[in-house]
Scaffold this active site. Structure first.
Site, PDB file in Angstrom:
ATOM      1  N   HIS A   1       0.830  -1.217   0.000  1.00 37.17           N
ATOM      2  CA  HIS A   1       0.000   0.000   0.000  1.00 37.17           C
ATOM      3  C   HIS A   1       0.861   1.262   0.000  1.00 37.17           C
ATOM      4  CE1 HIS A   1      -3.544  -2.453   0.836  1.00 37.17           C
ATOM      5  NE2 HIS A   1      -4.278  -1.371   0.641  1.00 37.17           N
TER       6      HIS A   1
ATOM      7  N   LYS B   1      -9.409  -7.922   8.669  1.00 36.05           N
ATOM      8  CA  LYS B   1     -10.033  -8.140   9.974  1.00 36.05           C
ATOM      9  C   LYS B   1      -9.737  -6.949  10.868  1.00 36.05           C
ATOM     10  CE  LYS B   1      -6.306 -10.784  12.222  1.00 36.05           C
ATOM     11  NZ  LYS B   1      -6.065 -10.320  13.564  1.00 36.05           N
TER      12      LYS B   1
HETATM   13  S1  SF4 Z   1      -5.838 -16.364  14.845  1.00 39.24           S
HETATM   14 FE1  SF4 Z   1      -4.229 -15.672  16.229  1.00 39.24          FE
HETATM   15  S2  SF4 Z   1      -2.342 -15.933  15.084  1.00 39.24           S
HETATM   16 FE2  SF4 Z   1      -4.016 -16.006  13.626  1.00 39.24          FE
HETATM   17  S3  SF4 Z   1      -4.267 -13.905  12.866  1.00 39.24           S
HETATM   18 FE3  SF4 Z   1      -5.652 -14.156  14.605  1.00 39.24          FE
HETATM   19  S4  SF4 Z   1      -4.483 -13.447  16.370  1.00 39.24           S
HETATM   20 FE4  SF4 Z   1      -3.016 -13.833  14.723  1.00 39.24          FE
END
Ligand code: SF4
Lengths: 279, 185
Positions: free
Chosen positions: B39, B104
């Site tokens: 980016h 996320k």
């Molecule tokens: S599940 Fe755990 S290791 Fe995987 S992206 Fe999420 S916080 Fe990070």
């Protein structure tokens, strides 16, 4: 003296690094399934279902549960009657990691703090040594992801804060973390000791399988109380709203300095990857 | 879930104007991957008035740094990374017509405002469900910045990649609304 060869250690670490990343632990899997029954949010249920399905695919296809395959941490309890042959122990740990991450096509996630240049083989790793009686070498080996680790916190509270203050801080830490540590999470808490010892306690608290009771009955009550508060926040799976923000709270506690109340909160995502290796 | 909306990338405004927060979608078609380092380079090119290595208009960018592809596999584990690191760069891409982002975690107010202004959506894929995501990726090829390893920009052909609408074109945010709905005081 009982002899243990570095060759055996390297192999076990290598295999564990791969297995940890491909196979979600049974206790976590069944805890996710139980959570399905208690989750009220439709989105939350869908997320839990995806995590369960994900675990199946990872195991079957032998690809990592999560793309962040973690920083390796080893907490070693070395029996006083053990003699390591064939090289030094720390190098053996690192060699095991190096080989496991390469053979398993795991992601190298270690870099220089400022230039951010990747070290290329997922080393150095973090090692804590302890000497214990006996002729065994016991290792706790964890692969820790960055997203949840970044949300972990340590507080040196005034002793007057008491249990109420401790509880508040834990819930506040989880609230502030919100969606970032990929809830549902497991909360490891270390109370007492010293600044650095509390963090180690919090990490060790995470080495208790989900669904098992804390051997200290005083702590059992505390764990239930905090978990209930956390799951009232509404954060829910992935922070998108729901009942299940955390699967469990695990606490370890020890005496501390008369003027301190250290509190460490280690937030572990659902991709909890650790194993116990005994030689 | 009662209903899953099918999205075919690249997107048009009609594809997303009916979507609301909490809707489950599955994404098929071609999408691009980029993390913060990529980016940063995009923004530099925009400032210099140069062309970007990928098309932006109507496209979806997936924030991911996959594990290396094992032999015989298209890609390794490929779950979303945390999105806030892309926040400083996203408004400029939204202005250029980017229609979807998958990642996320929360977005900044600037990004949310730009999504309303330029009509685009942000979707969350389940963090840590990286094996599941990887299964919906049918083709993957590096299109830029190969030297950046897991941070390289890739073009992915995806089939029914599951995601959840978190920010719609109306300015709603599921991180806020969802938490409010289930909070017990
Ligand atoms: S599940 Fe755990 S290791 Fe995987 S992206 Fe999420 S916080 Fe990070």
């Amino acid at each position: 003296m009982r002899q243990i060869s570095t060759r055996t250690i390297i192999d076990r670490i290598k295999d564990s690094a791969m297995r940890l990343n491909f196979e979600l632990k049974e206790d976590v899997l069944s805890s996710l399934k139980d959570a399905l029954d208690n989750e009220e949010s439709q989105v939350g249920k869908e997320i839990l279902n995806q995590l369960i399905e994900n675990a199946g695919i990872a195991r079957h296809d032998m690809i990592p549960i999560c793309q962040d395959t973690g920083l390796a941490i080893i907490i070693a309890e070395m029996g006083q009657e053990v003699c390591i042959v064939g090289g030094d122990l720390r190098s053996a740990f690192e060699e095991g990691i190096r080989q496991g991450y390469k053979e398993g096509y795991l992601r190298n996630s270690v870099c220089h703090p400022f230039t951010r240049e990747n070290t290329g083989d997922n080393t150095p790793i973090i090692v804590h040594f302890d000497m214990v009686p006996g002729d065994r070498l016991k290792l706790w080996f964890a692969a820790k992801g960055g997203g949840s680790e970044n949300m972990s916190r340590l507080f040196m509270l005034p002793p007057s804060a008491g249990w109420v203050g401790v509880k508040e801080k834990i819930v506040q830490t989880v609230e502030e973390a919100g969606p970032n540590p990929c809830p549902p999470t497991i909360i490891g808490v270390g109370i007492g000791g010293s600044f650095e010892q509390s963090a180690l306690l919090a990490q060790k608290a995470l080495f208790r399988p989900l669904g098992t009771l804390n051997p200290d009955s005083e702590l059992v009550k505390m764990e239930d109380e905090v978990l209930e508060e956390i799951n009232k926040t509404g954060i829910g799976p992935q922070g998108l709203g729901g009942r299940i923000t955390s699967l469990a709270v695990h606490i370890l506690m020890m005496p501390c300095h008369i003027s301190s109340l250290p509190l460490a909160i280690d937030i572990q995502c659902h991709a909890s990857r650790y194993t116990e290796i005994i030689f | 879930m009662d209903k899953v909306y099918h999205l075919e990338a690249p997107l048009s405004i009609e594809d997303i104007e009916c979507l609301k927060i909490g809707d489950m979608v599955d994404v098929s078609g071609y999408i691009y991957t980029a993390r913060d380092a990529a980016h940063q380079r995009f923004l530099k090119l925009i400032k210099e008035g140069k062309e970007l290595p990928i098309p932006i208009e109507g496209q979806i960018i997936y924030y991911v740094g996959p594990t290396p592809a094992p032999p015989g596999k298209v890609i390794g584990a490929a779950g979303a990374t945390t999105s806030y690191r892309m926040d400083p760069y996203s408004p400029a891409l939204l202005e250029m017509g980017l229609k979807g982002m998958i990642g996320k975690g929360r977005r900044s107010n600037e990004v949310k405002e730009a999504m309303v202004k330029y009509k685009a959506i942000y979707m969350a894929s389940v963090g840590g469900a990286a094996a599941l995501m990887s299964r919906s990726i049918k083709e993957a090829s590096v299109v830029a910045y190969e030297e950046m390893g897991p941070e390289a920009v890739m073009k992915l052909k995806v089939e029914k990649m599951p995601a959840i609408v978190v920010n719609d074109i109306f300015g709603n945010d599921l991180y806020n609304e969802g938490k409010k709905k289930y909070r017990i005081n």
